[in-house]
Design a protein around this motif. Structure first.
Motif, PDB file in Angstrom:
ATOM      1  N   THR A 136       0.804  -1.229   0.000  1.00 52.24           N
ATOM      2  CA  THR A 136       0.000   0.000   0.000  1.00 52.24           C
ATOM      3  C   THR A 136       0.832   1.273   0.000  1.00 52.24           C
ATOM      4  OG1 THR A 136      -0.154  -0.182   2.415  1.00 52.24           O
ATOM      5  CG2 THR A 136      -1.986  -1.084   1.116  1.00 52.24           C
ATOM      6  N   ALA A 137       2.151   1.170   0.148  1.00 55.37           N
ATOM      7  CA  ALA A 137       3.018   2.347   0.134  1.00 55.37           C
ATOM      8  C   ALA A 137       3.985   2.228  -1.036  1.00 55.37           C
ATOM      9  CB  ALA A 137       3.804   2.457   1.446  1.00 55.37           C
ATOM     10  N   GLY A 138       4.074   3.257  -1.832  1.00 57.89           N
ATOM     11  CA  GLY A 138       4.979   3.218  -2.968  1.00 57.89           C
ATOM     12  C   GLY A 138       6.427   3.323  -2.511  1.00 57.89           C
ATOM     13  N   LEU A 139       7.194   2.262  -2.675  1.00 58.05           N
ATOM     14  CA  LEU A 139       8.586   2.239  -2.273  1.00 58.05           C
ATOM     15  C   LEU A 139       9.468   2.210  -3.519  1.00 58.05           C
ATOM     16  CD1 LEU A 139       8.460  -0.418   0.600  1.00 58.05           C
ATOM     17  CD2 LEU A 139       8.191   2.070   0.771  1.00 58.05           C
ATOM     18  N   MET A 241       5.222   3.375   9.916  1.00 52.15           N
ATOM     19  CA  MET A 241       5.524   3.876   8.570  1.00 52.15           C
ATOM     20  C   MET A 241       4.278   4.167   7.742  1.00 52.15           C
ATOM     21  SD  MET A 241       7.991   2.039   5.806  1.00 52.15           S
ATOM     22  CE  MET A 241       8.243   2.709   4.171  1.00 52.15           C
ATOM     23  N   SER A 242       3.251   3.332   7.876  1.00 51.52           N
ATOM     24  CA  SER A 242       2.071   3.498   7.029  1.00 51.52           C
ATOM     25  C   SER A 242       1.159   4.622   7.483  1.00 51.52           C
ATOM     26  CB  SER A 242       1.279   2.188   6.974  1.00 51.52           C
ATOM     27  OG  SER A 242       0.870   1.803   8.282  1.00 51.52           O
ATOM     28  N   GLY A 243       1.205   4.964   8.775  1.00 54.17           N
ATOM     29  CA  GLY A 243       0.209   5.913   9.272  1.00 54.17           C
ATOM     30  C   GLY A 243       0.729   7.218   9.810  1.00 54.17           C
ATOM     31  N   LEU A 244       2.026   7.306  10.130  1.00 53.52           N
ATOM     32  CA  LEU A 244       2.556   8.497  10.769  1.00 53.52           C
ATOM     33  C   LEU A 244       3.307   9.390   9.795  1.00 53.52           C
ATOM     34  CD1 LEU A 244       3.923   7.018  14.124  1.00 53.52           C
ATOM     35  CD2 LEU A 244       1.607   7.799  13.572  1.00 53.52           C
ATOM     36  N   ARG A 245       3.154  10.677   9.954  1.00 53.13           N
ATOM     37  CA  ARG A 245       3.878  11.662   9.170  1.00 53.13           C
ATOM     38  C   ARG A 245       4.523  12.637  10.168  1.00 53.13           C
ATOM     39  NH1 ARG A 245       2.734   8.107   6.509  1.00 53.13           N
ATOM     40  NH2 ARG A 245       1.760   8.017   4.442  1.00 53.13           N
ATOM     41  N   LEU A 246       5.716  12.324  10.604  1.00 55.05           N
ATOM     42  CA  LEU A 246       6.359  13.109  11.655  1.00 55.05           C
ATOM     43  C   LEU A 246       7.173  14.254  11.047  1.00 55.05           C
ATOM     44  CD1 LEU A 246       7.619  10.234  13.974  1.00 55.05           C
ATOM     45  CD2 LEU A 246       5.422  11.400  13.973  1.00 55.05           C
ATOM     46  N   PRO A 247       7.263  15.372  11.763  1.00 55.32           N
ATOM     47  CA  PRO A 247       8.082  16.487  11.261  1.00 55.32           C
ATOM     48  C   PRO A 247       9.562  16.097  11.249  1.00 55.32           C
ATOM     49  CG  PRO A 247       7.369  16.914  13.498  1.00 55.32           C
ATOM     50  CD  PRO A 247       6.630  15.690  13.063  1.00 55.32           C
TER      51      PRO A 247
END
Length: 248
Positions: A136-139, A241-247
């Motif tokens: 589900t994540a483009g790597l 990795m799939s759900g978090l977007r950390l600064p």
């Protein structure tokens, strides 16, 4: 009393990596386990090693029948067997596309079909497939591998829908990058194995690779009778990795 006392599991790819961790965890929980692999390990109390190839339907059917004959029933199937592939969409030839899809996708279908007649006789039947965050994540440089794991995700949902009337639950676990011998071999092929491992760890918000034991723990939850209301689910074990977007 263990969570899996009295239950019997088949684990494909059970000889190493995530599969071996799943085998160990199931046995610790009280299950009797058949390890299906090209190199399935040594026999032990409650452990039946069976030489089987997920690209060979007949070997899987023989393994399933032998497991049922030895242990009386099969309650759980964990599909761990798989291979990796590196490269963009133009980075692998047709033979490699066929090989990887045959093992990673059709191999799960073959294993499931081989074990299914026995699962239908269980009152606690469960199937857990190993997918990947790559579904589900483009790597980058993972076109073929990602395509195969996307297919595993879709196959899990379709199989869950087909088997719900039989009382068979079907789920998958989607790991991030796991610290296994398989990943170590991939890193060894790079120009900078140490630096590349650090980069793989850094892309997961926890800042480290996932352990095989953490994936096994997720598999055990989904396989256990305690998860009786859970089917058609993908459980991410990816350090956020799939759900978090950390600064940064």
């Amino acid at each position: 009393m263990g969570t899996f006392d009295g239950l019997v599991a088949v684990v494909t790819g059970g000889g190493s990596g995530i599969g071996a961790a799943v085998v160990a965890a199931l046995r610790s929980g009280g299950a009797r386990v058949a390890s299906f692999d090209l190199h399935p390990g040594e026999p032990a109390d409650g452990l039946l090693p069976i030489t089987a190839d997920v690209s060979d339907r007949a070997s899987l059917e023989r393994g399933a029948d032998r497991t049922a004959a030895e242990f009386g029933v099969i309650d759980i199937l964990v599909n761990c067997a798989g291979v990796s592939a590196v490269g963009g969409v133009d980075g692998n030839d047709d033979d490699e596309w066929r090989r990887v899809l045959d093992i990673n996708v059709t191999g799960i279908a073959r294993s499931t079909a081989a074990v299914l007649p026995h699962l239908r006789r269980s009152s606690h039947a469960s199937i857990v497939n190993i997918s990947s965050i790559a579904a589900t994540a483009g790597l980058p440089q993972r076109a073929l591998y990602s395509a195969s794991k996307g297919a595993v995700h879709a196959l899990t949902l379709a199989t869950a829908a087909d088997l719900i009337a039989d009382g068979i639950r079907v789920n998958c676990v989607a790991p991030g990058t796991v610290d296994t011998p398989w990943v170590a071999r991939l890193l060894a092929r790079t120009d900078d194995p140490v630096g590349e491992k650090a980069r793989l760890a850094a892309r997961q918000p926890t800042g480290r690779l996932v352990t095989a034991e953490e994936v096994a723990a997720a598999v055990l939850y989904l396989a256990s009778p305690a998860a009786g209301a859970t089917t058609g689910t993908s459980l991410a074990v990816d350090g956020g990795m799939s759900g978090l977007r950390l600064p940064k």
